[in-house]
Design a protein around this motif. Sequence first.
Motif, mmCIF file in Angstrom:
data_model
loop_
_atom_site.group_PDB
_atom_site.id
_atom_site.type_symbol
_atom_site.label_atom_id
_atom_site.label_comp_id
_atom_site.label_asym_id
_atom_site.label_seq_id
_atom_site.Cartn_x
_atom_site.Cartn_y
_atom_site.Cartn_z
ATOM 1 N N GLU A 5 68.837 4.361 -12.497
ATOM 2 C CA GLU A 5 67.978 4.754 -11.387
ATOM 3 C C GLU A 5 67.741 6.259 -11.457
ATOM 4 O O GLU A 5 68.615 7.009 -11.874
ATOM 5 C CB GLU A 5 68.659 4.395 -10.056
ATOM 6 C CG GLU A 5 67.815 4.732 -8.858
ATOM 7 C CD GLU A 5 68.473 4.346 -7.529
ATOM 8 O OE1 GLU A 5 69.525 3.678 -7.553
ATOM 9 O OE2 GLU A 5 67.912 4.708 -6.485
ATOM 10 N N GLU A 22 64.216 -3.929 -9.292
ATOM 11 C CA GLU A 22 65.457 -3.166 -9.145
ATOM 12 C C GLU A 22 65.248 -1.743 -9.653
ATOM 13 O O GLU A 22 64.513 -1.504 -10.596
ATOM 14 C CB GLU A 22 66.614 -3.864 -9.862
ATOM 15 C CG GLU A 22 66.386 -4.155 -11.324
ATOM 16 C CD GLU A 22 67.681 -4.462 -12.067
ATOM 17 O OE1 GLU A 22 68.756 -4.340 -11.468
ATOM 18 O OE2 GLU A 22 67.607 -4.793 -13.250
ATOM 19 N N GLU A 60 68.437 -10.089 -13.246
ATOM 20 C CA GLU A 60 67.672 -10.904 -12.303
ATOM 21 C C GLU A 60 68.621 -11.914 -11.694
ATOM 22 O O GLU A 60 69.118 -12.787 -12.394
ATOM 23 C CB GLU A 60 66.507 -11.616 -13.015
ATOM 24 C CG GLU A 60 65.431 -10.681 -13.526
ATOM 25 C CD GLU A 60 64.637 -10.031 -12.397
ATOM 26 O OE1 GLU A 60 64.590 -10.595 -11.294
ATOM 27 O OE2 GLU A 60 64.086 -8.937 -12.619
#
Length: 435
Positions: free
Chosen positions: A392, A363, A298
């Motif tokens: 991801e 994210e 973050e």
Amino acid sequence: MRKKKTVYVCQKCGYRTPKWAGRCPECGEWGSLVEEVEKKEVKHRSSWVTSSATSPVPVTEIESSTENRERTGITEFDRVLGGGVVKGSVSLISGEPGIGKSTFLLQIASLFAEKGKVLYVTAEESPQQVALRANRLGALKENLLIYSENNLEEIAQQVERINPILAVYDSIQTLYLPYIESAAGSVSQVRECAAFITNLSKRRGITSFIVGHVTKEGTIAGPKVLEHIVDAVFQFEGDRGYNFRIFRSIKNRFGSTGELAVFEMTETGLKEVPNPSQFFLEERPKEKAGSVVFAGIEGSRPLLLEVQALVTRAVFTTPQRRAKGINANRLSIIVATVEKELGIPLRNFDVFVNVVGGVKVDEPAVDLPVAAAIVSSYFDRPIKPEFALFGEIGLTGEVRRVRLEELREKEARKNGFEVVKGIKHISEIPEKLLV
Ligand code: TYD
Ligand code: MG
């Protein structure tokens, strides 16, 4: 007599149009256009502006002493601000009603009051209420002046007279300028008041905090229209159900955005949490299917969070997909990818995903943890307890690299977890991640 010119202003985005419409052509909001009298305060404003006008200066002659910062002593707060409060800066502190803005700013005001005069303008609560809170917070300081007033012109006079080192305006929605003919809280008032405060603060070099409410649905006459007027925007987030709050920088001329600090709510106000990762994982159930540790970032801060998934047989013909803390569209894509690549018939199952603690993750690195939690819950097999995950996921189920992997790994190790390397595809989840 000349007819007053009116204009329709969208209360959501500030769009102006001479003709009413049911839907704002700019932001698409329905029923948000409100008739306001075209302002004639331009004269006033330009007088404010010219009084502070300067002339162009060669860049070489400007002292680059922007680092005129004041540390509050609340380390986490200072860090989110970019290393302390910049003297003369104007910051908007936004958040839902009841989240803790007034409490926190009173704490800050009290810290500043040890060094000089502080003016706390309370346009919402009575001075008694503020004093009661100050007493509870241990913020009773002689230099902390409480001023209950809504008229910004009156307030400006006091600011000029007192010349405080810090001014707090609580809240922008309850202040008004008498020469603007719309109600307090309307877009025109909110915007003009913010511009007025900014001008006043810059001219006198007074550090200022402005409180702005936002509603759950977004912003009604709120902070969105102010973002470009002020120097910095900070937001309080958090669930009412939890006793901690997240303080995040949304925009910051004097620091980076996306920075985050965690505070715990106590009887005596907000207390900083030095190790949020540990804090967020405190109540994590061990060896339970559907729970996984996500090693996130973050701003520039690594943060371990618990992601939970619950996969249960669908009650209705259309299965439910619910996401809290992550983007709902993202969840749909992950669910579809898991279904296709692992051959799990998720179309017959409801899928609920939650980031514990009310933290909003934005994210893509959260994809793999979400997928792993879903698979774990579906098979009712826990994730190996020593693992912290990130990655991801692409549409063909491939696991991609994400930014700042070393930083995530360090944070994971610091808290007793290891990161999993070498997962190339989500089809490897059952074999490599589950107990
Ligand atoms: P408040 O500061 O009034 O919220 P806001 O100004 O954002 O509307 O806080 C709401 C309530 O929560 C208030 O009754 C005080 C309480 N509170 C605590 O008791 N401890 C805390 O640390 C905080 C932040 C709030
Ligand atoms: Mg308040």
